[in-house]
Design a protein around this motif. Structure first.
Motif, PDB file in Angstrom:
ATOM      1  N   GLY A 155       0.750  -1.397  -0.059  1.00 17.18           N
ATOM      2  CA  GLY A 155       0.031   0.067   0.099  1.00 17.18           C
ATOM      3  C   GLY A 155       0.839   1.166  -0.167  1.00 17.18           C
ATOM      4  O   GLY A 155       0.291   2.395  -0.235  1.00 17.18           O
ATOM      5  N   VAL A 156       2.176   1.400   0.226  1.00 16.54           N
ATOM      6  CA  VAL A 156       2.845   2.384   0.258  1.00 16.54           C
ATOM      7  C   VAL A 156       3.985   2.558  -0.769  1.00 16.54           C
ATOM      8  O   VAL A 156       4.860   1.459  -0.904  1.00 16.54           O
ATOM      9  N   CYS A 157       4.047   3.425  -1.707  1.00 19.40           N
ATOM     10  CA  CYS A 157       5.162   3.511  -2.503  1.00 19.40           C
ATOM     11  C   CYS A 157       6.651   3.425  -2.065  1.00 19.40           C
ATOM     12  O   CYS A 157       6.700   4.613  -0.908  1.00 19.40           O
ATOM     13  N   PRO A 158       7.719   2.872  -2.196  1.00 22.40           N
ATOM     14  CA  PRO A 158       8.725   2.875  -1.396  1.00 22.40           C
ATOM     15  C   PRO A 158       9.579   3.921  -1.862  1.00 22.40           C
ATOM     16  O   PRO A 158      10.670   4.264  -1.274  1.00 22.40           O
ATOM     17  N   LEU A 159       9.304   4.537  -3.026  1.00 27.26           N
ATOM     18  CA  LEU A 159      10.225   5.562  -3.489  1.00 27.26           C
ATOM     19  C   LEU A 159       9.688   6.976  -3.230  1.00 27.26           C
ATOM     20  O   LEU A 159      10.497   7.741  -2.715  1.00 27.26           O
ATOM     21  N   CYS A 160       8.503   7.200  -2.860  1.00 27.10           N
ATOM     22  CA  CYS A 160       7.996   8.434  -2.498  1.00 27.10           C
ATOM     23  C   CYS A 160       7.149   8.671  -1.495  1.00 27.10           C
ATOM     24  O   CYS A 160       6.427   9.580  -0.752  1.00 27.10           O
ATOM     25  N   GLY A 161       6.660   7.379  -0.709  1.00 23.05           N
ATOM     26  CA  GLY A 161       5.734   7.161   0.529  1.00 23.05           C
ATOM     27  C   GLY A 161       4.370   7.485  -0.022  1.00 23.05           C
ATOM     28  O   GLY A 161       3.549   7.551   1.131  1.00 23.05           O
ATOM     29  N   TYR A 162       4.011   7.528  -1.022  1.00 22.12           N
ATOM     30  CA  TYR A 162       2.458   7.801  -1.434  1.00 22.12           C
ATOM     31  C   TYR A 162       1.660   6.688  -0.817  1.00 22.12           C
ATOM     32  O   TYR A 162       2.171   5.209  -0.957  1.00 22.12           O
ATOM     33  N   ASP A 163       0.537   6.812  -0.083  1.00 24.17           N
ATOM     34  CA  ASP A 163      -0.111   5.725   0.614  1.00 24.17           C
ATOM     35  C   ASP A 163      -1.328   5.520  -0.183  1.00 24.17           C
ATOM     36  O   ASP A 163      -2.234   6.061  -0.033  1.00 24.17           O
ATOM     37  N   ALA A 164      -1.277   4.433  -0.806  1.00 27.07           N
ATOM     38  CA  ALA A 164      -2.563   3.980  -1.745  1.00 27.07           C
ATOM     39  C   ALA A 164      -3.533   3.641  -0.883  1.00 27.07           C
ATOM     40  O   ALA A 164      -4.668   3.815  -1.355  1.00 27.07           O
ATOM     41  N   GLU A 165      -3.392   2.869   0.273  1.00 24.03           N
ATOM     42  CA  GLU A 165      -4.379   2.316   1.150  1.00 24.03           C
ATOM     43  C   GLU A 165      -5.336   3.552   1.672  1.00 24.03           C
ATOM     44  O   GLU A 165      -6.394   3.386   1.576  1.00 24.03           O
ATOM     45  N   GLU A 166      -4.579   4.412   2.059  1.00 25.12           N
ATOM     46  CA  GLU A 166      -5.083   5.617   2.723  1.00 25.12           C
ATOM     47  C   GLU A 166      -6.190   6.265   1.706  1.00 25.12           C
ATOM     48  O   GLU A 166      -7.163   6.731   1.758  1.00 25.12           O
ATOM     49  N   ALA A 167      -5.701   6.531   0.273  1.00 22.32           N
ATOM     50  CA  ALA A 167      -6.430   6.986  -0.894  1.00 22.32           C
ATOM     51  C   ALA A 167      -7.503   6.295  -1.020  1.00 22.32           C
ATOM     52  O   ALA A 167      -8.700   6.830  -1.380  1.00 22.32           O
ATOM     53  N   VAL A 168      -7.442   4.966  -0.950  1.00 23.68           N
ATOM     54  CA  VAL A 168      -8.682   4.087  -1.326  1.00 23.68           C
ATOM     55  C   VAL A 168      -9.865   4.203   0.007  1.00 23.68           C
ATOM     56  O   VAL A 168     -10.658   4.391  -0.160  1.00 23.68           O
ATOM     57  N   ARG A 169      -9.195   4.074   1.161  1.00 21.05           N
ATOM     58  CA  ARG A 169     -10.011   4.513   2.355  1.00 21.05           C
ATOM     59  C   ARG A 169     -10.792   5.676   2.142  1.00 21.05           C
ATOM     60  O   ARG A 169     -12.072   5.594   2.316  1.00 21.05           O
ATOM     61  N   TYR A 170     -10.027   6.717   1.865  1.00 23.76           N
ATOM     62  CA  TYR A 170     -10.599   8.042   1.726  1.00 23.76           C
ATOM     63  C   TYR A 170     -11.696   8.084   0.661  1.00 23.76           C
ATOM     64  O   TYR A 170     -13.049   8.469   0.796  1.00 23.76           O
ATOM     65  N   GLN A 171     -11.522   7.400  -0.423  1.00 21.69           N
ATOM     66  CA  GLN A 171     -12.358   7.308  -1.768  1.00 21.69           C
ATOM     67  C   GLN A 171     -13.431   6.785  -1.237  1.00 21.69           C
ATOM     68  O   GLN A 171     -14.836   7.038  -1.463  1.00 21.69           O
ATOM     69  N   SER A 172     -13.582   5.388  -0.409  1.00 22.18           N
ATOM     70  CA  SER A 172     -14.591   4.708  -0.290  1.00 22.18           C
ATOM     71  C   SER A 172     -15.641   5.521   0.766  1.00 22.18           C
ATOM     72  O   SER A 172     -16.462   5.435   1.004  1.00 22.18           O
ATOM     73  N   LYS A 173     -14.758   6.155   1.872  1.00 25.88           N
ATOM     74  CA  LYS A 173     -15.676   6.816   2.871  1.00 25.88           C
ATOM     75  C   LYS A 173     -16.369   7.791   2.222  1.00 25.88           C
ATOM     76  O   LYS A 173     -17.514   8.177   2.367  1.00 25.88           O
ATOM     77  N   GLN A 174     -15.749   8.692   1.189  1.00 25.91           N
ATOM     78  CA  GLN A 174     -16.428   9.706   0.348  1.00 25.91           C
ATOM     79  C   GLN A 174     -17.574   9.414  -0.407  1.00 25.91           C
ATOM     80  O   GLN A 174     -18.676  10.061  -0.489  1.00 25.91           O
ATOM     81  N   ASN A 175     -17.441   8.208  -0.912  1.00 21.57           N
ATOM     82  CA  ASN A 175     -18.470   7.671  -1.870  1.00 21.57           C
ATOM     83  C   ASN A 175     -19.258   6.579  -0.977  1.00 21.57           C
ATOM     84  O   ASN A 175     -20.279   6.189  -1.736  1.00 21.57           O
ATOM     85  N   ASN A 176     -19.276   6.382   0.371  1.00 15.76           N
ATOM     86  CA  ASN A 176     -20.130   5.832   0.837  1.00 15.76           C
ATOM     87  C   ASN A 176     -20.004   4.225   0.547  1.00 15.76           C
ATOM     88  O   ASN A 176     -21.303   3.811   0.326  1.00 15.76           O
ATOM     89  N   GLU A 177     -18.915   3.716   0.218  1.00 18.98           N
ATOM     90  CA  GLU A 177     -18.954   2.205  -0.336  1.00 18.98           C
ATOM     91  C   GLU A 177     -18.230   1.399   0.574  1.00 18.98           C
ATOM     92  O   GLU A 177     -17.407   1.645   1.570  1.00 18.98           O
ATOM     93  N   ALA A 178     -18.783   0.251   0.528  1.00 21.01           N
ATOM     94  CA  ALA A 178     -18.184  -0.804   1.338  1.00 21.01           C
ATOM     95  C   ALA A 178     -17.586  -1.944   0.266  1.00 21.01           C
ATOM     96  O   ALA A 178     -18.341  -2.450  -0.390  1.00 21.01           O
TER      97      ALA A 178
END
Length: 70
Positions: A23-46
């Protein structure tokens, strides 16, 4: 990939996939898991675990990592 040389991103991506760093890019630290959690919460998705993993993989592989730039 140019010739047989791997880019820094491709090397890191292989490390990421092979060592189960998730879930985290080892080169720049981008956290894809956090992005997916945020998107899911914003869209009220399970999302199912499989959908979640696919989304994380997609976000991680397609983010704008500075190491991808030539």
């Amino acid at each position: 990939m140019v010739g047989n040389k791997m880019s820094n991103f491709e090397k890191a991506w292989n490390l990421l996939k092979n060592d189960d760093i998730y879930g985290v890019c080892p080169l720049c630290g981008y956290d894809a898991e956090e992005a997916v959690r945020y998107q899911s919460k914003q869209n009220n998705e399970a999302l199912s675990p499989e959908e979640y993993a696919e989304e994380v993989d997609f976000y991680l592989h397609h983010h704008q990592c500075p190491a991808k730039r030539p």
